[in-house]
Structure formats: structure tokens, C-alpha cells
Design a protein around this motif. Structure first.
Motif, PDB file in Angstrom:
ATOM      1  N   SER A 168      46.666  46.474 -13.929  1.00 47.63           N
ATOM      2  CA  SER A 168      45.577  45.994 -13.679  1.00 47.63           C
ATOM      3  C   SER A 168      44.684  46.414 -15.220  1.00 47.63           C
ATOM      4  O   SER A 168      44.002  45.547 -15.948  1.00 47.63           O
ATOM      5  CB  SER A 168      44.423  46.509 -12.796  1.00 47.63           C
ATOM      6  N   ARG A 169      44.897  47.743 -15.477  1.00 48.99           N
ATOM      7  CA  ARG A 169      44.339  48.369 -16.930  1.00 48.99           C
ATOM      8  C   ARG A 169      44.845  47.628 -18.032  1.00 48.99           C
ATOM      9  O   ARG A 169      44.130  47.326 -18.851  1.00 48.99           O
ATOM     10  CB  ARG A 169      44.875  49.808 -16.624  1.00 48.99           C
ATOM     11  N   ALA A 170      46.296  47.426 -17.853  1.00 49.37           N
ATOM     12  CA  ALA A 170      46.880  46.988 -19.112  1.00 49.37           C
ATOM     13  C   ALA A 170      46.231  45.511 -19.486  1.00 49.37           C
ATOM     14  O   ALA A 170      46.379  45.207 -20.557  1.00 49.37           O
ATOM     15  CB  ALA A 170      48.241  46.812 -18.813  1.00 49.37           C
ATOM     16  N   VAL A 171      45.941  44.805 -18.530  1.00 49.09           N
ATOM     17  CA  VAL A 171      45.439  43.447 -18.820  1.00 49.09           C
ATOM     18  C   VAL A 171      43.721  43.395 -18.570  1.00 49.09           C
ATOM     19  O   VAL A 171      43.252  42.335 -18.759  1.00 49.09           O
ATOM     20  CB  VAL A 171      45.853  42.398 -17.666  1.00 49.09           C
ATOM     21  N   GLY A 172      43.224  44.504 -18.689  1.00 50.52           N
ATOM     22  CA  GLY A 172      41.789  44.437 -18.574  1.00 50.52           C
ATOM     23  C   GLY A 172      40.973  43.835 -17.508  1.00 50.52           C
ATOM     24  O   GLY A 172      40.046  43.521 -17.716  1.00 50.52           O
ATOM     25  N   GLN A 173      41.642  44.028 -16.171  1.00 52.84           N
ATOM     26  CA  GLN A 173      40.792  43.695 -14.993  1.00 52.84           C
ATOM     27  C   GLN A 173      40.961  44.692 -14.145  1.00 52.84           C
ATOM     28  O   GLN A 173      41.533  45.907 -13.948  1.00 52.84           O
ATOM     29  CB  GLN A 173      41.729  42.451 -14.585  1.00 52.84           C
ATOM     30  N   ALA A 174      40.003  44.434 -12.961  1.00 57.89           N
ATOM     31  CA  ALA A 174      39.939  45.348 -11.898  1.00 57.89           C
ATOM     32  C   ALA A 174      41.102  45.002 -10.808  1.00 57.89           C
ATOM     33  O   ALA A 174      41.578  43.820 -10.834  1.00 57.89           O
ATOM     34  CB  ALA A 174      38.521  45.019 -11.220  1.00 57.89           C
ATOM     35  N   CYS A 281      34.752  67.647 -19.569  1.00 61.00           N
ATOM     36  CA  CYS A 281      35.840  68.645 -20.186  1.00 61.00           C
ATOM     37  C   CYS A 281      36.729  67.949 -21.046  1.00 61.00           C
ATOM     38  O   CYS A 281      37.915  68.702 -21.328  1.00 61.00           O
ATOM     39  CB  CYS A 281      36.555  69.470 -18.787  1.00 61.00           C
ATOM     40  N   ASN A 282      36.452  66.609 -21.145  1.00 59.72           N
ATOM     41  CA  ASN A 282      37.603  65.842 -22.045  1.00 59.72           C
ATOM     42  C   ASN A 282      38.759  65.449 -21.560  1.00 59.72           C
ATOM     43  O   ASN A 282      39.543  64.770 -22.167  1.00 59.72           O
ATOM     44  CB  ASN A 282      37.888  66.781 -23.495  1.00 59.72           C
ATOM     45  N   GLU A 283      38.745  65.822 -20.080  1.00 65.17           N
ATOM     46  CA  GLU A 283      40.066  65.153 -19.632  1.00 65.17           C
ATOM     47  C   GLU A 283      39.936  63.673 -19.461  1.00 65.17           C
ATOM     48  O   GLU A 283      38.693  63.184 -18.757  1.00 65.17           O
ATOM     49  CB  GLU A 283      40.370  65.831 -18.390  1.00 65.17           C
ATOM     50  N   TRP A 284      40.756  62.770 -19.485  1.00 65.30           N
ATOM     51  CA  TRP A 284      40.540  61.357 -19.307  1.00 65.30           C
ATOM     52  C   TRP A 284      41.154  61.135 -17.766  1.00 65.30           C
ATOM     53  O   TRP A 284      42.394  61.327 -17.691  1.00 65.30           O
ATOM     54  CB  TRP A 284      41.397  60.571 -20.318  1.00 65.30           C
ATOM     55  N   ILE A 285      40.451  60.345 -17.007  1.00 66.15           N
ATOM     56  CA  ILE A 285      40.833  60.091 -15.640  1.00 66.15           C
ATOM     57  C   ILE A 285      41.012  58.686 -15.299  1.00 66.15           C
ATOM     58  O   ILE A 285      40.263  58.166 -15.876  1.00 66.15           O
ATOM     59  CB  ILE A 285      39.798  60.717 -14.651  1.00 66.15           C
ATOM     60  N   VAL A 286      42.314  58.314 -14.921  1.00 71.48           N
ATOM     61  CA  VAL A 286      42.387  56.877 -14.784  1.00 71.48           C
ATOM     62  C   VAL A 286      42.982  56.713 -13.130  1.00 71.48           C
ATOM     63  O   VAL A 286      43.995  57.263 -12.761  1.00 71.48           O
ATOM     64  CB  VAL A 286      43.381  56.121 -15.508  1.00 71.48           C
ATOM     65  N   PRO A 287      42.217  55.765 -12.310  1.00 70.72           N
ATOM     66  CA  PRO A 287      41.067  55.313 -12.477  1.00 70.72           C
ATOM     67  C   PRO A 287      39.815  56.286 -12.419  1.00 70.72           C
ATOM     68  O   PRO A 287      40.135  57.335 -12.053  1.00 70.72           O
ATOM     69  CB  PRO A 287      40.905  54.130 -11.413  1.00 70.72           C
ATOM     70  N   GLY A 288      38.908  56.112 -12.858  1.00 73.65           N
ATOM     71  CA  GLY A 288      37.644  57.008 -13.047  1.00 73.65           C
ATOM     72  C   GLY A 288      36.703  56.589 -12.137  1.00 73.65           C
ATOM     73  O   GLY A 288      35.741  55.790 -11.998  1.00 73.65           O
ATOM     74  N   ILE A 289      36.722  57.218 -10.836  1.00 71.47           N
ATOM     75  CA  ILE A 289      35.784  57.340  -9.858  1.00 71.47           C
ATOM     76  C   ILE A 289      35.236  58.676  -9.817  1.00 71.47           C
ATOM     77  O   ILE A 289      35.696  59.553  -9.087  1.00 71.47           O
ATOM     78  CB  ILE A 289      36.591  56.771  -8.491  1.00 71.47           C
ATOM     79  N   SER A 290      33.780  58.478  -9.765  1.00 76.00           N
ATOM     80  CA  SER A 290      33.384  59.989  -9.740  1.00 76.00           C
ATOM     81  C   SER A 290      31.944  60.126  -9.142  1.00 76.00           C
ATOM     82  O   SER A 290      31.132  59.130  -8.997  1.00 76.00           O
ATOM     83  CB  SER A 290      33.159  60.330 -11.394  1.00 76.00           C
ATOM     84  N   LEU A 291      31.604  61.257  -8.848  1.00 76.34           N
ATOM     85  CA  LEU A 291      30.159  61.588  -8.275  1.00 76.34           C
ATOM     86  C   LEU A 291      29.811  62.631  -9.104  1.00 76.34           C
ATOM     87  O   LEU A 291      30.347  63.653  -9.424  1.00 76.34           O
ATOM     88  CB  LEU A 291      30.479  62.056  -6.621  1.00 76.34           C
ATOM     89  N   SER A 292      28.407  62.436  -9.485  1.00 73.20           N
ATOM     90  CA  SER A 292      27.728  63.420 -10.461  1.00 73.20           C
ATOM     91  C   SER A 292      27.560  64.528  -9.657  1.00 73.20           C
ATOM     92  O   SER A 292      26.693  64.693  -8.776  1.00 73.20           O
ATOM     93  CB  SER A 292      26.337  62.502 -10.985  1.00 73.20           C
TER      94      SER A 292
END
Length: 325
Positions: A168-174, A281-292
Motif C-alpha cells: 500500500s505504501r508503494a502505491v501511495g494508498q491506505a 529520535c529520528n527513527e522512521w516507523i512504518v506504519p506510523g501509529i502513535s500516541l503523544s
């Protein structure tokens, strides 16, 4: 007359390329009764007429799913050996695809590691070198303890889900709604060390087993590499986690990114981006689902009388192999 490449040991198990099938005298001398073909190309039926034949049509590329075929190829190899004959496993060159299937069989048969099985096969055929994607699948197969059925294993289901996310990420879709894996609907037996609550209404939102640890080689603190969920959560501005069922109304809308609201008080507690998100911290997370972190309170397990999980059916499953809590 040149002999076939036989895997060391008592098993009558051989590995080779497509041209091995032309060596009729050698095949006859080895009493080959079963042939496993692991390749995608037109095959001459005359080559296989004397044998029990099974074909797995895959390409030799990193993103090909060969893991799903391991139970069937293992059974075919074992059936051939149990019948008293020899088994030849081949692909185009006898280097990657066939080797992967032989390694998977040896792992299950002898309860050995990927590296041990690879070493045995390379003794028979030094050019053996499974591609990187197949090696990762073999590692996962070992972590899953070489089950008879991989499709029923949560670790395999998670791996398939991650592949869907990458596609999905490769084609730019959810990802499609039915392909999103809500992890609390596949509850692990792993105990939670802490709970995350909405700071405004105190509603429990997640427990520690659903958090995603950062790569310790990229994230560091003052004492050295970060090596645990707790340290990652303490040093970063966000808690990254798996999709949970209370997020379903938002995540199934088909949007690439958006906000996450507390299901009780509707306070903004986080955000998501299927394309990935960079932590503080500069780490890239895929998918990015986060709580503040600024909107969430972390409560130690000792202070929680009963660990409460977000709504969702409780289904027992093995420990998530990619987490180390």
C-alpha cells in the motif's frame, strides 16, 4: 559419470538445477522417485513422466512468498523419502529457490537453525545462496518453530500484514479495511509491564505488549543503545504501537493519515500515517501509529488492579516474535 549433489547424511535428498533432469543415468542410479520443481517457467512434461512431481511456481525475487509453501514442500519431500526412493529438489540454477525449500525441510526434520541447515546444503552444492527475502522467511519460519500450518500462526499473519502495508505504501494508498490487523484481536500471552491511559479521562488505550520498540542501532540515550520498550517510550515524544480495535472507526476510512481520538472523551491523543512517521529520535516507523507522550499517562502494572485491554475478542496466540519485552 558425475554424481548428483546429495545433501550430507543418510537422507536420499538431492538438489540441483533444471539441467539435472537431463542426467537420466544419474537420476536412475540415485533411485529418484520424487521431483520437486520450484520455479515459474514452462516445463517439458516428458522430463517428469517417470516421477512423482510437485511444482511450486515462484520467481527468485526477494518479495516472493515462498514461506507459505513450506508445509506442502516438506510433506512432499518426506513422502518421497518414506517411500524408500530419492527426492530431487530443483529450480533453474539450484541456487536460491530449491535451496530454500531444502533448508526449510532440514530445519523441520532435524530441529536445527537456518545457518546449520544452510551449511549442510552448501556442503552438497557450494553455489547455494538463497536471496535475502527467502533468508528472512527462513528466519521467521525458525522463530515460528517450523509449524505444520503457517497460515494459522499469528507471526505469519503479522508478516503478511506487514507485506500488505508495504504494498500500500508503494502505491501511495491506505491498506484496504479488511486487511488491517488489529493486534488486540490476536491477544498474546505476554504480560504487560505498563498501561497507557488518556491523560484527560483516564481511559486505558494500550498496554506495553502492543508497543513497537525502536531499532537499538539507531536510537541511543546517554547510557548507550536503547534496548527495550520502556527506554524507547521514555526517551521519545511518542509511543508507537500496533493498530488496536478502538482505532477501527478512524483507520478503516481509507485515509493515508489522520488524528487519533480517545474513544471516551474524544480528546486528541495521537496521529497515524500509513506511509510512515519520523519519531523525535529520528527513527522512521512504518506504519506510523502513535500516541503523544504529552497526552498520555504511563501507569506501571503494579499500580493497575486489572490490565484492561481495548474492546475486542480475546484469542490466545503465541508471543509476537518481533517484540522483546
Amino acid at each position: 559419470m558425475a554424481l548428483l549433489d546429495k545433501v550430507p547424511g543418510e537422507l536420499k535428498l538431492y538438489i540441483g538445477g533444471i539441467f539435472t533432469l537431463r542426467r537420466r543415468d544419474a537420476l536412475r542410479e540415485a533411485n529418484i522417485t520424487h521431483v520437486l520443481s520450484v520455479l515459474r517457467m514452462p516445463l517439458d512434461d516428458d522430463l517428469f513422466s517417470p516421477y512423482n512431481h510437485h511444482v511450486v511456481q515462484v520467481d527468485d525475487v526477494d518479495d516472493e512468498n515462498l514461506l507459505e509453501h513450506f508445509p506442502a514442500t516438506n510433506r512432499f519431500i518426506q513422502d518421497g523419502l518414506d517411500g524408500g526412493g530419492g527426492v530431487l529438489v530443483h529450480c533453474a540454477m539450484g541456487k536460491s529457490r530449491s535451496a530454500t525449500c531444502v533448508i526449510a525441510y532440514l530445519m523441520q526434520k532435524h530441529h536445527i537453525s537456518v545457518s546449520e541447515a544452510l551449511s549442510q546444503v552448501q556442503q552438497a552444492r557450494p553455489i547455494v545462496e538463497p536471496n535475502e527475502g527467502f533468508m528472512k522467511q527462513l528466519e521467521l519460519y525458525g522463530q515460528m518453530q517450523t509449524p505444520e500450518s503457517v497460515e494459522d500462526t499469528p507471526a505469519y499473519q503479522r508478516w503478511v500484514y506487514q507485506r500488505e502495508i508495504e504494498l500500500s505504501r508503494a502505491v501511495g494508498q491506505a491498506p484496504e479495511a479488511e486487511k488491517i490487523r488489529f493486534e488486540d484481536e490476536h491477544v498474546t500471552d505476554q504480560a504487560a509491564s505498563f498501561e497507557l491511559r488518556c491523560r484527560k479521562c483516564r481511559r486505558p488505550l494500550a498496554t506495553s505488549q502492543y508497543l513497537i520498540a525502536h531499532d537499538s542501532s539507531k536510537s541511543t540515550n546517554d547510557q548507550g543503545p536503547i534496548s527495550s520498550i520502556a527506554e524507547t517510550a521514555r526517551d521519545c515524544a511518542h509511543y508507537f504501537l500496533d493498530p488496536l480495535s478502538w482505532m477501527r472507526p478512524e483507520l478503516e476510512q481509507g485515509k493515508l493519515d489522520g488524528r487519533l481520538e480517545c474513544p471516551k472523551c474524544h480528546a486528541n491523543v495521537g496521529k497515524y500515517a500509513w506511509q510512515g512517521m519520523q519519531c523525535s529520535c529520528n527513527e522512521w516507523i512504518v506504519p506510523g501509529i502513535s500516541l503523544s507522550k504529552s497526552r498520555i499517562d504511563q501507569v506501571k502494572k503494579a499500580a493497575v488492579s486489572e490490565i484492561r485491554r481495548p474492546p475486542g475478542p480475546a484469542v490466545s496466540s503465541p508471543v509476537n516474535p518481533r517484540q522483546n519485552l
